[in-house]
Design a protein around this motif. Structure first.
Motif, PDB file in Angstrom:
ATOM      1  N   LEU A 147      12.074  15.919  25.520  1.00 41.99           N
ATOM      2  CA  LEU A 147      10.688  15.436  25.474  1.00 41.99           C
ATOM      3  C   LEU A 147      10.024  15.798  24.152  1.00 41.99           C
ATOM      4  N   SER A 148      10.323  16.973  23.641  1.00 39.65           N
ATOM      5  CA  SER A 148       9.790  17.379  22.337  1.00 39.65           C
ATOM      6  C   SER A 148      10.331  16.479  21.228  1.00 39.65           C
ATOM      7  N   ASP A 149      11.620  16.163  21.300  1.00 39.94           N
ATOM      8  CA  ASP A 149      12.227  15.267  20.305  1.00 39.94           C
ATOM      9  C   ASP A 149      11.602  13.870  20.372  1.00 39.94           C
ATOM     10  N   ILE A 150      11.370  13.387  21.584  1.00 39.40           N
ATOM     11  CA  ILE A 150      10.747  12.077  21.748  1.00 39.40           C
ATOM     12  C   ILE A 150       9.352  12.089  21.109  1.00 39.40           C
ATOM     13  N   GLN A 151       8.593  13.158  21.343  1.00 41.83           N
ATOM     14  CA  GLN A 151       7.262  13.246  20.755  1.00 41.83           C
ATOM     15  C   GLN A 151       7.328  13.289  19.236  1.00 41.83           C
ATOM     16  N   SER A 152       8.320  13.994  18.682  1.00 42.48           N
ATOM     17  CA  SER A 152       8.489  14.035  17.225  1.00 42.48           C
ATOM     18  C   SER A 152       8.779  12.644  16.666  1.00 42.48           C
ATOM     19  N   ILE A 153       9.600  11.898  17.383  1.00 46.71           N
ATOM     20  CA  ILE A 153       9.916  10.527  16.959  1.00 46.71           C
ATOM     21  C   ILE A 153       8.654   9.662  17.001  1.00 46.71           C
ATOM     22  N   ILE A 154       7.890   9.788  18.072  1.00 48.79           N
ATOM     23  CA  ILE A 154       6.641   9.024  18.188  1.00 48.79           C
ATOM     24  C   ILE A 154       5.705   9.375  17.034  1.00 48.79           C
ATOM     25  N   ASP A 155       5.570  10.668  16.737  1.00 49.34           N
ATOM     26  CA  ASP A 155       4.709  11.102  15.633  1.00 49.34           C
ATOM     27  C   ASP A 155       5.175  10.508  14.312  1.00 49.34           C
ATOM     28  N   ARG A 156       6.490  10.491  14.091  1.00 48.83           N
ATOM     29  CA  ARG A 156       7.025   9.926  12.847  1.00 48.83           C
ATOM     30  C   ARG A 156       6.772   8.426  12.766  1.00 48.83           C
ATOM     31  N   ILE A 157       6.885   7.736  13.887  1.00 46.97           N
ATOM     32  CA  ILE A 157       6.617   6.296  13.894  1.00 46.97           C
ATOM     33  C   ILE A 157       5.141   6.039  13.563  1.00 46.97           C
ATOM     34  N   TYR A 158       4.248   6.866  14.095  1.00 48.72           N
ATOM     35  CA  TYR A 158       2.826   6.722  13.746  1.00 48.72           C
ATOM     36  C   TYR A 158       2.621   6.916  12.237  1.00 48.72           C
ATOM     37  N   GLU A 159       3.336   7.853  11.650  1.00 49.96           N
ATOM     38  CA  GLU A 159       3.241   8.047  10.197  1.00 49.96           C
ATOM     39  C   GLU A 159       3.706   6.797   9.453  1.00 49.96           C
ATOM     40  N   LEU A 160       4.798   6.200   9.910  1.00 49.17           N
ATOM     41  CA  LEU A 160       5.302   4.973   9.280  1.00 49.17           C
ATOM     42  C   LEU A 160       4.281   3.842   9.401  1.00 49.17           C
ATOM     43  N   ILE A 161       3.634   3.760  10.553  1.00 50.83           N
ATOM     44  CA  ILE A 161       2.596   2.735  10.745  1.00 50.83           C
ATOM     45  C   ILE A 161       1.462   2.957   9.753  1.00 50.83           C
ATOM     46  N   GLU A 162       1.030   4.199   9.619  1.00 54.81           N
ATOM     47  CA  GLU A 162      -0.044   4.505   8.663  1.00 54.81           C
ATOM     48  C   GLU A 162       0.351   4.118   7.240  1.00 54.81           C
ATOM     49  N   GLU A 163       1.605   4.412   6.865  1.00 56.00           N
ATOM     50  CA  GLU A 163       2.078   4.049   5.527  1.00 56.00           C
ATOM     51  C   GLU A 163       2.039   2.538   5.330  1.00 56.00           C
ATOM     52  N   LEU A 164       2.483   1.789   6.335  1.00 53.66           N
ATOM     53  CA  LEU A 164       2.469   0.325   6.227  1.00 53.66           C
ATOM     54  C   LEU A 164       1.040  -0.215   6.185  1.00 53.66           C
ATOM     55  N   GLU A 165       0.166   0.361   6.993  1.00 53.74           N
ATOM     56  CA  GLU A 165      -1.233  -0.081   6.973  1.00 53.74           C
ATOM     57  C   GLU A 165      -1.874   0.214   5.617  1.00 53.74           C
ATOM     58  N   HIS A 166      -1.554   1.373   5.050  1.00 55.73           N
ATOM     59  CA  HIS A 166      -2.070   1.715   3.723  1.00 55.73           C
ATOM     60  C   HIS A 166      -1.531   0.727   2.682  1.00 55.73           C
ATOM     61  N   ARG A 167      -0.238   0.434   2.775  1.00 51.98           N
ATOM     62  CA  ARG A 167       0.369  -0.525   1.842  1.00 51.98           C
ATOM     63  C   ARG A 167      -0.286  -1.895   1.986  1.00 51.98           C
ATOM     64  N   ASN A 168      -0.555  -2.316   3.211  1.00 53.90           N
ATOM     65  CA  ASN A 168      -1.219  -3.605   3.426  1.00 53.90           C
ATOM     66  C   ASN A 168      -2.616  -3.610   2.814  1.00 53.90           C
ATOM     67  N   SER A 169      -3.329  -2.488   2.924  1.00 52.14           N
ATOM     68  CA  SER A 169      -4.663  -2.401   2.306  1.00 52.14           C
ATOM     69  C   SER A 169      -4.560  -2.582   0.799  1.00 52.14           C
ATOM     70  N   GLU A 170      -3.564  -1.937   0.199  1.00 53.75           N
ATOM     71  CA  GLU A 170      -3.356  -2.091  -1.242  1.00 53.75           C
ATOM     72  C   GLU A 170      -3.039  -3.543  -1.589  1.00 53.75           C
ATOM     73  N   LEU A 171      -2.168  -4.164  -0.801  1.00 50.14           N
ATOM     74  CA  LEU A 171      -1.796  -5.556  -1.056  1.00 50.14           C
ATOM     75  C   LEU A 171      -2.982  -6.500  -0.881  1.00 50.14           C
ATOM     76  N   GLU A 172      -3.783  -6.253   0.152  1.00 43.16           N
ATOM     77  CA  GLU A 172      -4.962  -7.097   0.364  1.00 43.16           C
ATOM     78  C   GLU A 172      -5.955  -6.956  -0.787  1.00 43.16           C
ATOM     79  N   ALA A 173      -6.103  -5.741  -1.304  1.00 43.36           N
ATOM     80  CA  ALA A 173      -6.980  -5.527  -2.464  1.00 43.36           C
ATOM     81  C   ALA A 173      -6.434  -6.285  -3.671  1.00 43.36           C
ATOM     82  N   GLU A 174      -5.116  -6.235  -3.849  1.00 38.61           N
ATOM     83  CA  GLU A 174      -4.507  -6.972  -4.964  1.00 38.61           C
ATOM     84  C   GLU A 174      -4.689  -8.470  -4.768  1.00 38.61           C
TER      85      GLU A 174
END
Length: 126
Positions: free
Chosen positions: A91-118
């Motif tokens: 269960l701890s490993d599953i939560q770590s994976i979920i947390d990492r996926i949320y980080e990846l989502i944030e990175e993609l959302e940040h990248r999209n913001s940069e692209l939209e600004a461009e």
């Protein structure tokens, strides 16, 4: 290929990845809840009753059979505790994976913001 088209494609691709990630998170959370419920049931219905059961209170029959039963009870408790510990780790490993996926989502959302600004700056140039 135009820069505008490249940006729009990358944004769409990132949005698709975000949707896939959110779906994976949902699946993982669903599976984790199933595991947690099974863990609660094992703890409540097997581990705690077995751990608290004391065969040695019987005055009528003391002997080898009683010792063997106590050894089996102790082994059941040991193995159940070990399984519960491994379940907790899972269960701890599953939560770590979920947390990492949320980080990846944030990175993609940040990248999209940069692209939209461009993309906006390209529109301003026209």
């Amino acid at each position: 290929m135009s820069r505008r088209g490249d940006i729009e494609r990358e944004i769409r691709h990132n949005c698709e990845k975000i949707d896939d990630y959110r779906s994976e998170i949902s699946d993982l959370q669903e599976k984790a809840e199933i595991i947690k419920e099974k863990e609660r049931r094992i703890r409540k219905e097997v581990y705690e009753p077995t751990r608290s059961y004391d065969i040695t209170h019987g005055d009528v029959f003391r002997g080898r059979l009683e010792r063997e039963v106590e050894e089996y009870r102790a082994e059941i408790c040991r193995r159940t505790a070990m399984g519960l510990g491994e379940t907790g780790k899972l269960l701890s490993d599953i939560q770590s994976i979920i947390d990492r996926i949320y980080e990846l989502i944030e990175e993609l959302e940040h990248r999209n913001s940069e692209l939209e600004a461009e993309l906006c700056s390209l529109e301003d140039d026209y």
